[in-house]
Design an enzyme around this catalytic site. Structure first.
Site, PDB file in Angstrom:
ATOM      1  N   VAL A  27      -9.261  -3.636  -0.091  1.00  0.00           N
ATOM      2  CA  VAL A  27      -9.657  -4.942  -0.608  1.00  0.00           C
ATOM      3  C   VAL A  27      -9.494  -6.026   0.459  1.00  0.00           C
ATOM      4  CG1 VAL A  27      -9.128  -4.352  -3.007  1.00  0.00           C
ATOM      5  CG2 VAL A  27      -7.342  -5.344  -1.567  1.00  0.00           C
ATOM      6  N   ASP A  43       0.857  -1.185   0.000  1.00  0.00           N
ATOM      7  CA  ASP A  43       0.000   0.000   0.000  1.00  0.00           C
ATOM      8  C   ASP A  43       0.897   1.239   0.000  1.00  0.00           C
ATOM      9  OD1 ASP A  43      -1.904   1.939   0.358  1.00  0.00           O
ATOM     10  OD2 ASP A  43      -2.659   1.194   2.257  1.00  0.00           O
TER      11      ASP A  43
HETATM   12  P1  5GP Z   1       1.982  -0.643   3.694  1.00  0.00           P
HETATM   13  O1  5GP Z   1       3.096  -0.597   4.688  1.00  0.00           O
HETATM   14  O2  5GP Z   1       2.449  -1.035   2.319  1.00  0.00           O
HETATM   15  O3  5GP Z   1       1.178   0.607   3.703  1.00  0.00           O
HETATM   16  O4  5GP Z   1       0.961  -1.706   4.235  1.00  0.00           O
HETATM   17  C1  5GP Z   1       1.050  -3.046   3.968  1.00  0.00           C
HETATM   18  C2  5GP Z   1       0.055  -3.834   4.792  1.00  0.00           C
HETATM   19  O5  5GP Z   1      -1.142  -3.086   5.004  1.00  0.00           O
HETATM   20  C3  5GP Z   1      -0.387  -5.069   4.063  1.00  0.00           C
HETATM   21  O6  5GP Z   1       0.474  -6.154   4.302  1.00  0.00           O
HETATM   22  C4  5GP Z   1      -1.778  -5.280   4.628  1.00  0.00           C
HETATM   23  O7  5GP Z   1      -1.681  -5.958   5.850  1.00  0.00           O
HETATM   24  C5  5GP Z   1      -2.280  -3.883   4.888  1.00  0.00           C
HETATM   25  N1  5GP Z   1      -3.110  -3.378   3.759  1.00  0.00           N
HETATM   26  C6  5GP Z   1      -2.802  -2.415   2.879  1.00  0.00           C
HETATM   27  N2  5GP Z   1      -3.790  -2.205   2.002  1.00  0.00           N
HETATM   28  C7  5GP Z   1      -4.756  -3.088   2.325  1.00  0.00           C
HETATM   29  C8  5GP Z   1      -6.047  -3.384   1.760  1.00  0.00           C
HETATM   30  O8  5GP Z   1      -6.534  -2.817   0.776  1.00  0.00           O
HETATM   31  N3  5GP Z   1      -6.757  -4.375   2.381  1.00  0.00           N
HETATM   32  C9  5GP Z   1      -6.288  -5.045   3.465  1.00  0.00           C
HETATM   33  N4  5GP Z   1      -7.067  -5.985   3.975  1.00  0.00           N
HETATM   34  N5  5GP Z   1      -5.075  -4.801   4.015  1.00  0.00           N
HETATM   35  C10 5GP Z   1      -4.320  -3.828   3.443  1.00  0.00           C
END
Ligand code: 5GP
Ligand code: MG
Length: 183
Positions: free
Chosen positions: A157, A107
């Site tokens: 999602v 994300d």
């Molecule tokens: P980042 O550090 O890249 O922002 O976050 C990664 C983590 O956030 C992912 O491994 C997941 O656990 C959570 N995450 C990010 N976007 C989503 C999403 O659209 N749905 C869900 N269920 N988890 C997300």
């Protein structure tokens, strides 16, 4: 659980179980080619990456080791906290070995950019990332996953390991969660 079991909770199905398996097979073929003859360690990021790890690893035709890390990311909401903490570290020594981090979604990329440099400091031969999904915001972070299943819009999602408050991980497909569920 199938999308039809939770149809009221989803705005739409983005990827069906069959589409996910087909894409993972393509990614596995690339990985097999790139890591032929190398000492490969797949590092899954708990808990979301469990399904991707199970299916991607079985689609590979070479020997590999699977290990796991747990890091804090979202808590129970839908927005990234930016705080990364190791909850469970690797069991494997990765010095001199080829590490491929396996994740279900990038994300903001905060979690994986932090994890990449953390693992990189342990003397591995290489550290790369395979992620099933990537959101647009990730492109602003200094991380370039070597393998990406799909780029998706900036929507929340669920399914195939992705949860909302620990639910929907066992959904076979990936869908956009209806805002009415979390508002
Ligand atoms: P980042 O550090 O890249 O922002 O976050 C990664 C983590 O956030 C992912 O491994 C997941 O656990 C959570 N995450 C990010 N976007 C989503 C999403 O659209 N749905 C869900 N269920 N988890 C997300
Ligand atoms: Mg994850």
């Amino acid at each position: 659980m199938h999308a039809s079991d939770v149809a009221d909770d989803l705005v739409e199905v983005l990827f069906t179980e069959a589409q996910i398996q087909a894409r993972l097979a393509e990614m596995a073929a690339e990985i097999d080619r790139d890591y032929e003859g190398k000492d490969l360690v797949l590092v899954g990021v708990l808990r979301g990456a469990v399904m991707v790890m199970a299916d991607l690893s079985r689609a590979l035709t070479q020997h590999l080791e699977m290990d796991w890390m747990a890091v804090s990311s979202y808590g129970s909401g839908t927005k990234s906290s930016g705080v990364v903490r190791i909850l469970k570290d690797l069991d494997a020594d990765i010095a001199g070995r080829h590490v491929l981090i396996v994740d279900e979604i990038i994300d903001t990329g905060l979690t994986l950019s932090w994890l990449t440099s953390n693992l990189g400091s342990r003397g591995p031969a290489s550290v790369e990332i395979a992620t099933l999904l990537r959101k647009p915001e990730a492109l602003q972070m200094p991380i370039t996953p070597k393998y990406v299943g799909w780029d998706i819009p900036n929507e929340f999602v669920v399914g195939y390991g992705l949860d909302y408050r620990e639910r929907y991980r066992n959904l076979r497909d990936i869908g956009t969660l209806s805002p009415k569920i979390y508002s």
